[in-house]
Design a protein around this motif. Structure first.
Motif, short mmCIF file in Angstrom:
data_model
loop_
_atom_site.label_atom_id
_atom_site.label_comp_id
_atom_site.label_asym_id
_atom_site.label_seq_id
_atom_site.Cartn_x
_atom_site.Cartn_y
_atom_site.Cartn_z
N ILE A 183 0.21 -0.07 3.43
CA ILE A 183 0.74 1.29 3.40
C ILE A 183 0.38 2.04 4.67
CG2 ILE A 183 -1.18 2.52 2.31
CD1 ILE A 183 2.59 2.78 1.46
N ASN A 184 -0.71 1.68 5.31
CA ASN A 184 -1.06 2.31 6.58
C ASN A 184 0.02 2.01 7.63
OD1 ASN A 184 -3.04 3.61 8.47
ND2 ASN A 184 -2.96 1.59 9.41
N ASP A 185 0.45 0.76 7.71
CA ASP A 185 1.54 0.40 8.62
C ASP A 185 2.81 1.16 8.25
OD1 ASP A 185 0.47 -1.21 10.51
OD2 ASP A 185 1.09 -3.10 9.62
N THR A 186 3.10 1.23 6.96
CA THR A 186 4.32 1.89 6.50
C THR A 186 4.32 3.36 6.85
OG1 THR A 186 4.45 0.30 4.67
CG2 THR A 186 5.79 2.27 4.50
N VAL A 187 3.18 4.03 6.69
CA VAL A 187 3.09 5.46 7.00
C VAL A 187 3.34 5.71 8.49
CG1 VAL A 187 1.45 7.37 7.18
CG2 VAL A 187 1.62 6.09 5.06
N GLY A 205 7.77 3.21 -0.37
CA GLY A 205 6.42 2.70 -0.20
C GLY A 205 5.94 1.92 -1.41
N LEU A 206 6.26 2.39 -2.62
CA LEU A 206 5.85 1.70 -3.84
C LEU A 206 6.53 0.35 -3.95
CD1 LEU A 206 4.27 1.79 -6.49
CD2 LEU A 206 6.27 2.85 -7.56
N VAL A 207 7.82 0.29 -3.65
CA VAL A 207 8.54 -0.99 -3.70
C VAL A 207 7.92 -1.99 -2.73
CG1 VAL A 207 10.75 -2.11 -3.20
CG2 VAL A 207 10.71 0.01 -4.51
N SER A 208 7.59 -1.50 -1.54
CA SER A 208 6.97 -2.37 -0.54
C SER A 208 5.62 -2.90 -1.03
CB SER A 208 6.77 -1.58 0.76
OG SER A 208 6.00 -2.30 1.69
N LEU A 209 4.82 -2.05 -1.66
CA LEU A 209 3.50 -2.48 -2.15
C LEU A 209 3.63 -3.46 -3.31
CD1 LEU A 209 1.50 0.87 -2.02
CD2 LEU A 209 1.30 -1.10 -0.50
N ALA A 254 -4.12 2.15 -8.13
CA ALA A 254 -4.09 2.25 -6.68
C ALA A 254 -2.65 2.39 -6.17
CB ALA A 254 -4.76 1.02 -6.05
N LEU A 255 -1.73 1.60 -6.72
CA LEU A 255 -0.33 1.69 -6.30
C LEU A 255 0.26 3.04 -6.63
CD1 LEU A 255 1.04 -1.84 -7.32
CD2 LEU A 255 0.17 -1.09 -5.11
N LEU A 256 -0.05 3.55 -7.83
CA LEU A 256 0.48 4.85 -8.24
C LEU A 256 -0.06 5.96 -7.35
CD1 LEU A 256 2.16 6.47 -10.24
CD2 LEU A 256 0.14 6.61 -11.72
N ALA A 257 -1.37 5.92 -7.05
CA ALA A 257 -1.97 6.96 -6.20
C ALA A 257 -1.37 6.93 -4.80
CB ALA A 257 -3.48 6.74 -6.13
N ILE A 258 -1.11 5.74 -4.28
CA ILE A 258 -0.50 5.64 -2.95
C ILE A 258 0.90 6.22 -2.96
CG2 ILE A 258 0.38 3.99 -1.26
CD1 ILE A 258 -2.08 2.25 -1.87
N TYR A 314 0.75 9.97 -2.95
CA TYR A 314 0.38 10.45 -1.61
C TYR A 314 1.59 10.45 -0.68
CZ TYR A 314 -1.19 9.93 3.22
OH TYR A 314 -1.33 10.04 4.57
N ILE A 315 2.34 9.34 -0.68
CA ILE A 315 3.53 9.26 0.18
C ILE A 315 4.55 10.31 -0.24
CG2 ILE A 315 5.43 7.77 0.92
CD1 ILE A 315 2.79 6.97 2.08
N TRP A 316 4.72 10.49 -1.55
CA TRP A 316 5.67 11.46 -2.07
C TRP A 316 5.36 12.86 -1.54
CZ3 TRP A 316 7.64 11.06 -7.74
CH2 TRP A 316 8.59 12.03 -8.00
N PHE A 317 4.08 13.27 -1.62
CA PHE A 317 3.71 14.61 -1.17
C PHE A 317 3.74 14.73 0.34
CE2 PHE A 317 2.10 15.10 -5.48
CZ PHE A 317 2.41 16.42 -5.74
N ARG A 318 3.43 13.67 1.05
CA ARG A 318 3.40 13.76 2.50
C ARG A 318 4.81 13.75 3.09
NH1 ARG A 318 -0.29 10.55 6.92
NH2 ARG A 318 0.86 11.28 8.73
N PHE A 319 5.73 13.01 2.45
CA PHE A 319 7.09 12.93 2.98
C PHE A 319 8.05 13.51 1.94
CE2 PHE A 319 4.64 9.56 5.04
CZ PHE A 319 4.93 9.80 6.38
N GLU A 320 8.86 12.65 1.33
CA GLU A 320 9.78 13.03 0.26
C GLU A 320 9.74 11.94 -0.80
OE1 GLU A 320 11.67 15.73 -0.12
OE2 GLU A 320 10.98 16.65 1.75
#
Length: 314
Positions: free
Chosen positions: A205-209, A167-171, A147-151, A154-160
């Protein structure tokens, strides 16, 4: 027409990034404390992971845990634990796995029933072998890691990629701190708690996004603004949404903790703690790392021909 109630100023001006070194200290203390708890105290694994026998019994009157513990302690079944479950007359009895085959487990259940007497009502009897428990624990760890890797992807492709790492460090921070509170307090850690941790990861991650989206938007809009100031502006612009969303969700899970009974107590406690740490990490962990990554505004700057008026801070 009725006007809505405004709980916060339209755009607060709190200097969040001025305190980013304090956030680093606080998060370091939380993570080091959690890791220390893992090593020193370990986890109070539930029967899902540890294996053994679980009996839910209803006594004819309020349960005398001291007397029951003394009675069952003389059966030579190992470290039998008792816990009041929901009401004063309902008790959870956990018996370690007995050496031998399934017959040995059945003999242990029969010994408990004989010791407690015929007036006791048995609502639930469960057996979990150590191999099944270890497989469940392994699968739970795989599920959280996936789940952490998939998130992160997702963040990588959506942003940079920098945003994905943040995001991963936060999770990872949220997962470690949530597991750490269960280890430190000795609360039972079972599959329900794993489900809560995965729910917390999605919520966090929803808050972070939301904050990342505003950061990216402001990068395009205010190219001349220093990165700490831009992040402060972005966090303040989304602060009312963060507080109201977290606050209403927190009210729900607090109600669940109070009224949901013993079965949901662990899950709701994990959610309460996770909402607090997830809201904290979205603002105080994920976003400040963007500064330490030295993210350049030109990375997401977009059209360089934005009007000059938009280059100024509002």
């Amino acid at each position: 027409m009725f006007r809505g109630i405004r709980f916060f100023p339209e755009t607060p001006r709190l200097p969040f990034m001025a305190w980013r070194r304090l956030y680093l200290i606080v998060s370091s203390i939380l993570i080091i404390g959690s890791l220390t708890a893992f090593v020193v105290r370990g986890f109070n694994f539930g029967i899902d992971f540890a294996g053994g026998i679980l009996l839910e019994v209803r006594m004819p009157g309020p349960a005398d845990l001291g007397s029951m513990r003394q009675t069952l302690g003389g059966l030579d079944l190992g470290d039998v634990s008792l816990q009041e479950f929901g009401s004063a007359d309902t008790v959870l009895i956990r018996v370690p796995k007995q050496d031998g085959s399934e017959e040995a487990q059945q003999r242990a259940v029969s010994a408990v029933k004989e010791a407690l007497g015929p007036a006791v009502q048995y609502r639930r009897v469960e057996f979990v072998g150590p191999q099944v428990g270890s497989e469940l624990l392994r699968d739970a760890l795989y599920a959280v890691a996936a789940a952490l890797l998939a998130i992160m992807v997702y963040i990588w492709f959506r942003f940079e990629w920098q945003f994905g790492v943040c995001g991963l460090v936060s999770l990872i921070h949220d997962v470690i701190v949530t597991a750490g509170i269960f280890s430190a307090l000795g609360y039972e850690f079972n599959l329900t708690i794993v489900a809560a941790i995965m729910t917390i990861a999605g919520y966090s991650i929803n808050d972070t996004v939301v904050v990342f989206d505003r950061v990216r938007e402001n990068m395009r809009k205010y190219k001349a603004m220093a990165m700490p100031e831009l992040i402060d502006l972005s966090v303040n612009q989304t602060l009312s949404r963060t507080i109201l969303t977290s606050g209403t969700t927190l009210l729900t899970v607090v109600s669940l903790y109070i009224l949901g009974g013993e079965v949901l107590r662990g899950f709701s406690f994990a959610m309460i703690w996770g909402i607090l740490t997830g809201t904290y990490s979205s603002i105080c962990v994920a976003v400040p790392i963007l500064i330490w990554f030295n993210v350049r505004q030109s990375t997401l700057a977009g059209d360089s021909t934005a009007p000059a008026a938009e280059q100024q801070q509002p």
